[in-house]
Design a protein around this motif. Structure first.
Motif, PDB file in Angstrom:
ATOM      1  N   SER A  48      -4.017   6.139 -14.753  1.00 60.36           N
ATOM      2  CA  SER A  48      -4.020   7.574 -15.069  1.00 60.36           C
ATOM      3  C   SER A  48      -3.442   7.616 -16.452  1.00 60.36           C
ATOM      4  O   SER A  48      -3.270   8.707 -17.065  1.00 60.36           O
ATOM      5  N   TYR A  79      -1.446   5.360 -18.587  1.00 61.19           N
ATOM      6  CA  TYR A  79      -0.313   4.757 -19.001  1.00 61.19           C
ATOM      7  C   TYR A  79      -0.533   3.360 -19.479  1.00 61.19           C
ATOM      8  O   TYR A  79      -1.505   2.790 -18.994  1.00 61.19           O
ATOM      9  N   ARG A  93       2.420  11.038  -9.836  1.00 59.15           N
ATOM     10  CA  ARG A  93       2.720  12.527 -10.130  1.00 59.15           C
ATOM     11  C   ARG A  93       4.251  12.354 -10.719  1.00 59.15           C
ATOM     12  O   ARG A  93       4.367  13.422 -11.634  1.00 59.15           O
ATOM     13  N   ARG A 126       4.301  11.575 -14.464  1.00 60.14           N
ATOM     14  CA  ARG A 126       3.602  12.562 -15.193  1.00 60.14           C
ATOM     15  C   ARG A 126       4.905  13.610 -15.545  1.00 60.14           C
ATOM     16  O   ARG A 126       5.097  14.160 -16.463  1.00 60.14           O
ATOM     17  N   GLY A 134       4.430  15.721 -18.420  1.00 60.79           N
ATOM     18  CA  GLY A 134       2.921  15.616 -18.382  1.00 60.79           C
ATOM     19  C   GLY A 134       2.066  14.729 -19.155  1.00 60.79           C
ATOM     20  O   GLY A 134       0.840  14.618 -19.075  1.00 60.79           O
ATOM     21  N   ALA A 151       0.589  11.206 -20.544  1.00 59.75           N
ATOM     22  CA  ALA A 151       0.334   9.664 -20.056  1.00 59.75           C
ATOM     23  C   ALA A 151      -0.412   9.052 -21.466  1.00 59.75           C
ATOM     24  O   ALA A 151      -0.679   9.623 -22.179  1.00 59.75           O
TER      25      ALA A 151
END
Lengths: 220, 359
Positions: A122, A124, A210, A213, A218, A220
């Motif tokens: 995602s 990160y 989720r 985030r 929001g 990442a």
């Protein structure tokens, strides 16, 4: 070529979802040969596929063996694409860092590994400390790395208090506000997270993404 | 208003047999097994029990005599069979659970070097058997003596490493089956000896949980070996074993019943009323007071409430109901919570069970 590109990226995503490591490698090689941007292939191919896998896991279509196989396909594709990543022009966008590990006294790390994989895909940057990690080590690493989130898991009741200890130490050292603390694992719950003052509790790996985030606004 | 007599009129062994055979009994059995807290009251650090039959037995006798446990247990538990074939287990000298630090099979080829363990020689199996011997001699007439073993799927994961093993279900199913067969035979070797001593057997198969593997893979990889183990245990001990699988097992209840298990032990995520409806005609239900939220983090009042809720759902299970926990008793659970659970069984679970007693 645009059509072909979209098609290749979709096939790459499918290869990850279908747990097809060979296909992921083959497609990644084609993508490189075609001169398609490696970053885009990672984002719209490999990561997109892993996101679908995560969703299937949440829907109980996929389970841990399937997620492991998907992530193997993803990492195999990644090893082909990574050498072709072009350095970004101008100011590189810094990834948000997350320190993750299993608390001291516990060596169950399958869940932690899945969370790590899904957070990585995602976008990160994950600093994985491994398992059996002391509360202070989480904090020291988060400070050194300037991480935004500390993510801690345990599978056992005997080591649950170690999660609380991380938060106690952060408070003692007057740096609680610098980090978001996310916890997970079979014996812990939202109620336990509230009790010890954690920022969030993730019931599974997909939820962890989720929540991360949410915790980072929001980003990442 | 008449004062309710809270004195037991049956031994734990008589009571359990009555429930399992569908005969009248004095009150609902309470099936919690106590290790760590019993060690505390007996003055024996629990890590000393791991290496001593006598201390294990003493602790279990204290669990029964002082804390009122209605079953005593000694056995390989989750890592024991894997340890006996070569996996390395670490034993923390503190309030923590032993864990595997090195697996016996690092490469698939290593499996060919392993031997079915000799239960009187290998790993800590002789210690468990020695403890069972003492417990049967000292308490066997009145208290069920059980030996807990892991299901073959869990043992295989502990011999190979869970993550590697789960990958092999896809990458090398033939090897996975060979490892499962080896795990089964190793477990049976131990069970044979435990049965000779007069112990009953309970099975826990946490790695086969639907939290980890799909029902489809459960049927392919876990079920055949569990069924064989269950049938063998029934032949050897005269009793169908209890079977515990952690997590939300709803999708595999029918399979758990089809293994031949006599008692299903269900995690606290499960609604006992739903389980009763689905499989209550075929098996005794066992559970499912919350080990963490209630026993470890709660108060005696929470325990009473949780016990009442479980009784309200399980009391009229056609094949009988045993009040217990949804999973193992946490080491840190306060003794007063354990006592509150036994008290709840006596206070609310008098025979004949009536809904008005716990609602």
């Amino acid at each position: 070529m645009a059509n072909n590109k979209e098609e290749l990226l979709k096939q790459l995503a499918d290869a990850v979802v279908d747990m097809d490591e060979e296909k992921a490698v083959e497609l990644s090689q084609i993508i490189v040969a075609e001169g398609i941007d490696a970053y885009e292939a990672i984002e719209k191919g490999l990561s997109a596929g892993m996101e679908v896998a995560g969703r299937l896991f949440e829907e109980e279509e996929y389970f841990i063996p399937e997620l492991l196989m998907c992530s193997d396909a993803m990492y195999a594709g990644l090893s082909v694409l990574k050498p072709h990543l072009k350095a970004k022009e101008g100011a590189a966008e810094e990834k948000v860092k997350i320190v993750i590990g299993v608390i001291e006294g516990d060596t169950h790390d399958i869940g932690k590994n899945l969370v790590k994989i899904l957070l990585e895909t995602s976008g990160y940057e994950i600093i994985d400390l491994g398992r059996d990690i002391s509360p202070q080590k989480f904090i020291d690493t988060a400070k050194e790395q300037d991480a935004k989130i500390i993510a801690i898991s345990t599978l056992m009741t005997t080591t649950m208090d170690g999660l609380a200890e991380v938060i106690r130490l952060l408070q003692q050292q007057d740096i609680r506000e610098q980090f978001k603390v996310m916890i997970g694992g079979a014996p812990v719950s939202q109620a336990f997270a509230d009790k010890i003052g954690a920022d969030s509790y993730a019931v599974n790996a997909a939820t962890a993404v989720r929540l991360a985030r949410q915790l980072t606004g929001g980003a990442a | 208003m008449a004062v309710l007599s809270l004195r037991d009129e049956m031994t734990p062994k008589e009571r359990l047999e009555a429930v399992l055979k569908g005969r009248p009994y004095d009150r609902v059995p309470c099936g919690v097994v106590i290790h760590n807290q019993a060690g505390k009251v007996a003055g024996i650090p629990h890590w000393e029990c791991y290496f001593s039959s006598e201390k294990t037995a003493q602790t279990q006798i204290a669990a029964h005599n002082i804390l009122g446990a209605e079953a005593v247990a000694a056995g390989p538990g989750l890592p024991g069979i894997a340890e006996a074939v070569g996996s390395i287990v670490y034993y923390p000298k503190e309030e923590n659970t032993p864990y595997i630090t090195e697996v016996a099979v690092k490469q698939p080829a290593d499996l060919d070097k392993l031997k079915i363990p000799n239960p009187w020689l290998d790993g800590r199996l002789p210690i468990h058997l020695g403890a069972l011997q003492i417990l049967v001699d000292r308490l066997g007439d009145s208290v069920p003596v059980t030996s807990n073993v892991a299901g073959p799927f869990t043992t295989a994961a502990n011999i190979r490493g869970t993550e590697a093993f789960l990958r092999e279900l896809y990458r090398n199913p033939e090897f996975a089956h060979r490892l499962l067969q080896f795990s089964l035979e190793s477990t049976i070797a131990y069970v044979k000896e435990a049965a000779k001593l007069g112990a009953k057997v309970s099975i826990a198969d946490p790695t086969a949980s639907p939290t980890l593997i799909s029902p489809k893979q459960f049927r392919e990889f876990a079920f055949p070996y569990l069924q064989k183990l269950t049938t063998t245990i029934k032949d050897l001990t005269g009793s169908a074993p209890s079977l515990h699988i952690c997590g939300n097992t709803t999708k595999i209840w029918q399979d758990m019943v089809a293994t031949g298990a006599g008692i299903l032990s269900l995690d606290d995520t499960i609604d006992l009323a739903a389980a009763k409806k689905a499989v209550g005609e075929q098996v005794t239900l066992f559970g499912n007071v919350k080990p963490t939220a209630t026993m470890y983090l709660g108060t005696p009042k929470d325990v009473r409430q949780d016990a009442k809720e479980c009784l309200a759902k399980g009391y009229d299970n056609p094949k009988g109901y045993i009040l217990s926990l949804g999973c193992g008793l946490p080491m840190g659970a306060p003794v007063e919570n354990i006592q509150a659970l036994f008290q709840a069984a006596r206070e609310f679970g008098r025979y004949p069970l009536r809904l008005s007693n716990f609602s």
